[in-house]
Scaffold this motif. Structure first.
Motif, PDB file in Angstrom:
ATOM      1  N   ALA A   1       2.349   5.872   5.181  1.00 33.48           N
ATOM      2  CA  ALA A   1       1.279   5.695   4.198  1.00 33.48           C
ATOM      3  C   ALA A   1       0.220   6.783   4.358  1.00 33.48           C
ATOM      4  O   ALA A   1      -0.292   7.325   3.365  1.00 33.48           O
ATOM      5  N   ALA A   2      -0.113   7.131   5.605  1.00 26.44           N
ATOM      6  CA  ALA A   2      -1.087   8.199   5.840  1.00 26.44           C
ATOM      7  C   ALA A   2      -0.552   9.544   5.346  1.00 26.44           C
ATOM      8  O   ALA A   2      -1.277  10.334   4.726  1.00 26.44           O
ATOM      9  N   LEU A   3       0.718   9.819   5.622  1.00 28.09           N
ATOM     10  CA  LEU A   3       1.346  11.062   5.169  1.00 28.09           C
ATOM     11  C   LEU A   3       1.260  11.209   3.653  1.00 28.09           C
ATOM     12  O   LEU A   3       0.844  12.251   3.130  1.00 28.09           O
ATOM     13  N   PHE A   4       1.624  10.151   2.941  1.00 33.05           N
ATOM     14  CA  PHE A   4       1.644  10.232   1.475  1.00 33.05           C
ATOM     15  C   PHE A   4       0.250  10.128   0.873  1.00 33.05           C
ATOM     16  O   PHE A   4      -0.007  10.662  -0.216  1.00 33.05           O
ATOM     17  N   ALA A   5      -0.673   9.456   1.561  1.00 26.64           N
ATOM     18  CA  ALA A   5      -2.057   9.403   1.080  1.00 26.64           C
ATOM     19  C   ALA A   5      -2.655  10.808   1.046  1.00 26.64           C
ATOM     20  O   ALA A   5      -3.326  11.198   0.081  1.00 26.64           O
ATOM     21  N   VAL A   6      -2.402  11.576   2.093  1.00 23.83           N
ATOM     22  CA  VAL A   6      -2.885  12.961   2.121  1.00 23.83           C
ATOM     23  C   VAL A   6      -2.239  13.768   0.993  1.00 23.83           C
ATOM     24  O   VAL A   6      -2.912  14.526   0.293  1.00 23.83           O
ATOM     25  N   GLY A   7      -0.940  13.584   0.803  1.00 25.61           N
ATOM     26  CA  GLY A   7      -0.237  14.316  -0.240  1.00 25.61           C
ATOM     27  C   GLY A   7      -0.754  14.006  -1.632  1.00 25.61           C
ATOM     28  O   GLY A   7      -1.047  14.915  -2.421  1.00 25.61           O
ATOM     29  N   TYR A   8      -0.888  12.723  -1.942  1.00 32.00           N
ATOM     30  CA  TYR A   8      -1.387  12.352  -3.268  1.00 32.00           C
ATOM     31  C   TYR A   8      -2.839  12.773  -3.445  1.00 32.00           C
ATOM     32  O   TYR A   8      -3.264  13.104  -4.564  1.00 32.00           O
ATOM     33  N   GLY A   9      -3.610  12.770  -2.360  1.00 32.45           N
ATOM     34  CA  GLY A   9      -4.979  13.264  -2.452  1.00 32.45           C
ATOM     35  C   GLY A   9      -5.009  14.743  -2.824  1.00 32.45           C
ATOM     36  O   GLY A   9      -5.797  15.174  -3.671  1.00 32.45           O
ATOM     37  N   LEU A  10      -4.155  15.540  -2.197  1.00 35.29           N
ATOM     38  CA  LEU A  10      -4.078  16.965  -2.524  1.00 35.29           C
ATOM     39  C   LEU A  10      -3.584  17.183  -3.953  1.00 35.29           C
ATOM     40  O   LEU A  10      -4.014  18.125  -4.647  1.00 35.29           O
ATOM     41  N   PHE A  11      -2.674  16.326  -4.399  1.00 32.58           N
ATOM     42  CA  PHE A  11      -2.105  16.481  -5.731  1.00 32.58           C
ATOM     43  C   PHE A  11      -2.989  15.890  -6.827  1.00 32.58           C
ATOM     44  O   PHE A  11      -2.625  15.901  -8.006  1.00 32.58           O
ATOM     45  N   GLY A  12      -4.156  15.343  -6.435  1.00 32.18           N
ATOM     46  CA  GLY A  12      -5.119  14.858  -7.416  1.00 32.18           C
ATOM     47  C   GLY A  12      -4.877  13.448  -7.907  1.00 32.18           C
ATOM     48  O   GLY A  12      -5.522  13.009  -8.876  1.00 32.18           O
ATOM     49  N   ASN A  13      -3.993  12.694  -7.285  1.00 35.91           N
ATOM     50  CA  ASN A  13      -3.727  11.313  -7.692  1.00 35.91           C
ATOM     51  C   ASN A  13      -4.578  10.380  -6.835  1.00 35.91           C
ATOM     52  O   ASN A  13      -4.142   9.865  -5.799  1.00 35.91           O
ATOM     53  N   THR A  14      -5.812  10.163  -7.259  1.00 32.23           N
ATOM     54  CA  THR A  14      -6.778   9.404  -6.467  1.00 32.23           C
ATOM     55  C   THR A  14      -6.358   7.955  -6.275  1.00 32.23           C
ATOM     56  O   THR A  14      -6.529   7.383  -5.190  1.00 32.23           O
ATOM     57  N   LEU A  15      -5.796   7.339  -7.307  1.00 28.59           N
ATOM     58  CA  LEU A  15      -5.415   5.936  -7.231  1.00 28.59           C
ATOM     59  C   LEU A  15      -4.375   5.723  -6.135  1.00 28.59           C
ATOM     60  O   LEU A  15      -4.537   4.844  -5.275  1.00 28.59           O
ATOM     61  N   TYR A  16      -3.299   6.512  -6.155  1.00 29.66           N
ATOM     62  CA  TYR A  16      -2.261   6.385  -5.138  1.00 29.66           C
ATOM     63  C   TYR A  16      -2.812   6.690  -3.743  1.00 29.66           C
ATOM     64  O   TYR A  16      -2.424   6.072  -2.757  1.00 29.66           O
ATOM     65  N   CYS A  17      -3.714   7.653  -3.675  1.00 29.91           N
ATOM     66  CA  CYS A  17      -4.320   8.016  -2.396  1.00 29.91           C
ATOM     67  C   CYS A  17      -5.084   6.830  -1.808  1.00 29.91           C
ATOM     68  O   CYS A  17      -4.944   6.522  -0.614  1.00 29.91           O
ATOM     69  N   VAL A  18      -5.874   6.159  -2.622  1.00 29.86           N
ATOM     70  CA  VAL A  18      -6.653   5.015  -2.161  1.00 29.86           C
ATOM     71  C   VAL A  18      -5.738   3.858  -1.757  1.00 29.86           C
ATOM     72  O   VAL A  18      -5.931   3.216  -0.713  1.00 29.86           O
ATOM     73  N   ILE A  19      -4.717   3.585  -2.577  1.00 29.80           N
ATOM     74  CA  ILE A  19      -3.796   2.482  -2.281  1.00 29.80           C
ATOM     75  C   ILE A  19      -3.078   2.730  -0.950  1.00 29.80           C
ATOM     76  O   ILE A  19      -2.990   1.844  -0.096  1.00 29.80           O
ATOM     77  N   LEU A  20      -2.568   3.938  -0.778  1.00 25.03           N
ATOM     78  CA  LEU A  20      -1.818   4.249   0.438  1.00 25.03           C
ATOM     79  C   LEU A  20      -2.724   4.281   1.673  1.00 25.03           C
ATOM     80  O   LEU A  20      -2.308   3.902   2.768  1.00 25.03           O
ATOM     81  N   THR A  21      -3.961   4.720   1.498  1.00 27.56           N
ATOM     82  CA  THR A  21      -4.912   4.678   2.612  1.00 27.56           C
ATOM     83  C   THR A  21      -5.158   3.241   3.042  1.00 27.56           C
ATOM     84  O   THR A  21      -5.233   2.925   4.242  1.00 27.56           O
ATOM     85  N   SER A  22      -5.263   2.340   2.059  1.00 24.93           N
ATOM     86  CA  SER A  22      -5.449   0.912   2.361  1.00 24.93           C
ATOM     87  C   SER A  22      -4.226   0.343   3.080  1.00 24.93           C
ATOM     88  O   SER A  22      -4.351  -0.437   4.033  1.00 24.93           O
ATOM     89  N   VAL A  23      -3.017   0.732   2.615  1.00 21.54           N
ATOM     90  CA  VAL A  23      -1.785   0.284   3.262  1.00 21.54           C
ATOM     91  C   VAL A  23      -1.746   0.763   4.710  1.00 21.54           C
ATOM     92  O   VAL A  23      -1.381   0.012   5.626  1.00 21.54           O
ATOM     93  N   CYS A  24      -2.122   2.015   4.920  1.00 19.11           N
ATOM     94  CA  CYS A  24      -2.167   2.580   6.274  1.00 19.11           C
ATOM     95  C   CYS A  24      -3.089   1.762   7.176  1.00 19.11           C
ATOM     96  O   CYS A  24      -2.719   1.409   8.302  1.00 19.11           O
TER      97      CYS A  24
END
Length: 599
Positions: A555-578
């Motif tokens: 979840a941390a790996l993909f949160a960083v990726g989606y954050g870089l790719f500009g997908n804030t929603l997925y970044c927040v969700i995955l950070t919460s999952v982490c």
């Protein structure tokens, strides 16, 4: 490419510090073999965890990641991301057991777990097979990357790269031993990570790239940023990609393949770090820190450089035209990473080259020390001169270190690309992983089964290399796993280990799970009851922790990726999952009372 004087000053300074560390601890390392190979079992989990991260921050890793991304997109990295599952299994099921064993090398484990001539033969064979042959292959792959970096960034010939880089690494690793390796690892990791971030920044600043936002919408890049391959079964090429980079790594590869740094059940230089820890808690913490940093934090600078390279150098032919002095047999997609580094300004180029040199030195020094520990402890001391003095053992260790580096350098001149080396390592280790997992938790595993697994997996790998057929790499891997696993499974009922050996192993290690129930029962019936597993070490709880740890890091790996790719929603969700997975993991973990953990 011509480096400015300030660049050379930075490079020379990094090499001088590394050699200086080796000289500073040389006297302490030369006292005895325990100091030279394990630093007296006195190291902190933090230092050891950073050391493992630095070791896997090899000079070839950025090139390998670049090749994956350029060929199969970001999702191509599942070929190594899947090994997180192996790593978490080691954290929660094996780290404590390794430290509890008290062995000097993981090969010494064989005569603890098995008995008789087969155990001795297995230890001797793997000392040469892993310590020399397999180790030389790994170092050759790393050296191949160094050659490509040296040719592009420094204008050096392959021989000059191997001579200068190898000489510096050999000097501090032979003088300072394992303590020098760990201390320089921690310093070199900071340099290497700083260089990787700087490389990503300047790659994005290239005029043709125009920043991160423009990169992600570029025609050659937009289709490459998916984190999971497309599920298109109608297209043969897409189906093969899905199988090779996603399904097989997650379904088969992670548990069945022995790969350096991701050995099922621990092993290799990972085991060396766990055995060098102060105690079991530090051993487990070291491997946990490594997995979190290795998978969640480190990949993205490399991935950004790889994506940017698709804009600047769309094809391998473009790389060949831009760098005509690079030998044709060394041209490949992995060359795009050092090619992108040439756009950094003076001063920064020196830091970036120094970071890659740091990655090379860190990895090679670890493999040299680890390999020589096998040669000395598991071959020379065990079978050649059992009464050898500590001074003699240290001398043999230093000599074997030099020989292995020379052999690796020769092999590096033959290899072509990073993926070629990666596939060779996967195939050689295919099918052996499960036996390394089960030997700690099932009494049926015996020395003959391990010997059969090694011989069959190597024979299958040689067959596919020498007589390639129409099978794809993914099918070759599956075939190797199936053939090897079937072969060793058939031998588990042959020549079971002696009851005395199994009982002694249980008494020392106290393994959990149903696989040792018979041994515990037999010992109790004979009036020699064995204490059960330590508190909080049940097999089911360990597997639960492994799952939660994997979810948190992924979840941390993909949160960083989606954050870089500009997908804030997925970044927040995955950070919460982490965060939730990490909290649940902590809630399941009961720390052993002070003083109950063996040292």
């Amino acid at each position: 490419m011509q480096l400015a004087p300030v660049d050379w000053a930075i490079i020379i300074a990094v090499m001088a510090v590394a050699v200086g560390v080796g000289a500073a601890v040389a006297h302490r390392a030369g006292k005895d073999a325990s100091q030279f190979f394990l630093s007296g079992r006195s190291l902190s989990g933090v230092w050891l965890g950073i050391s493992i991260v630095a070791t896997t921050f090899a000079a070839d890793t950025p090139g390998l990641v670049t090749e994956f991304v350029r060929e199969d997109g970001v999702a191509g990295n599942w070929r190594w991301w899947a090994f997180l599952l192996t790593g978490m299994l080691t954290v929660f099921l094996y780290a404590r057991l390794w430290r509890r064993s008290g062995v000097t090398t993981d090969l010494e484990f064989y005569e603890l777990r098995y008995s008789g001539a087969p155990a001795a033969a297995l230890r001797a064979f793997r000392a040469i097979y892993l310590g020399v042959v397999f180790n030389v292959i790994v170092m050759a792959i790393v050296s191949l990357a160094a050659i490509k970096i040296g040719q592009i960034m420094l204008g050096f010939s392959p021989l000059a790269v191997l001579l200068w880089g190898g000489a510096a690494t050999l000097l501090f690793s032979t003088t300072g031993g394992f303590r020098a390796v760990v201390l320089t690892d921690c310093l070199l990791f900071v340099v290497a990570m700083g260089g990787a971030i700087a490389a990503a920044y300047f790659a994005l600043a290239h005029p043709d790239v125009g920043g991160l936002a423009n990169l992600l919408t570029h025609d050659r890049v937009a289709s490459k940023i998916n984190l999971v391959p497309a599920w298109d079964w109608s297209d043969a090429s897409a189906r093969e990609t899905l199988l090779m980079v996603f399904i097989i790594p997650l379904a088969v590869q992670w548990w069945s393949v022995w790969y350096p740094g991701a050995e099922p059940g621990g092993g290799g230089y990972l085991a060396q770090r766990m055995l060098a820890a102060k105690n079991e808690n530090h051993a487990m913490g070291a491997v946990m820190l490594f997995n979190a940093a290795h998978y969640a934090l480190r990949p993205w600078p490399w991935i950004l450089v790889a994506l940017a390279s698709l804009v600047v150098y769309p094809t391998v032919a473009d790389l060949g035209m831009a760098f005509p002095d690079v030998a044709e047999d060394k041209l490949g997609n992995d060359l795009a990473y050092p090619a992108m580094l040439t756009f950094a300004p003076a001063g920064w180029q020196g830091l970036i080259v120094a970071s890659l040199l740091a990655a090379y030195m860190s990895t090679i020094s670890t493999h040299l020390n680890w390999g020589s520990s096998y040669v000395v402890n598991d071959f020379y001391l065990r079978f050649i001169e059992p009464d050898a003095s500590d001074r003699t053992l240290v001398r043999i260790g230093r000599a074997s270190t030099a020989v292995m580096l020379v052999l690796a350098s020769v092999l590096a001149l033959w290899l072509n690309t990073a993926v070629q080396g990666f596939n060779i390592l996967l195939q050689v280790g295919a099918g052996t992983g499960l036996i390394f997992i089960l030997r700690w938790y099932w009494w049926r595993i015996n020395a003959i089964a391990e010997i059969v697994a090694m011989v069959v997996s190597f024979a299958v790998a040689v067959y596919f290399q020498v007589w390639p057929d129409s099978m794809s790499d993914s099918l070759q891997l599956c075939a190797g796993v199936a053939i090897t696993t079937l072969a060793w499974m058939l031998t588990t009922c042959l020549a079971p280990e002696s009851p005395e050996t199994l009982e002694n192993f249980c008494r020392l290690i106290r393994p959990a799970g149903p696989g040792w129930a018979k041994v515990y029962r037999d010992a109790e019936a004979a009036g020699r009851p064995i204490s059960g597993p330590a508190p909080g070490e049940s097999l089911s709880l360990g597997i639960l922790r492994m799952v939660l740890g994997s979810i948190s890091v992924y979840a941390a790996l993909f949160a960083v990726g989606y954050g870089l790719f500009g997908n804030t929603l997925y970044c927040v969700i995955l950070t919460s999952v982490c965060f939730v997975a990490a909290v649940l993991l902590v809630a399941t973990y009961r720390r052993l009372p002070v003083g109950s953990t063996p040292t």
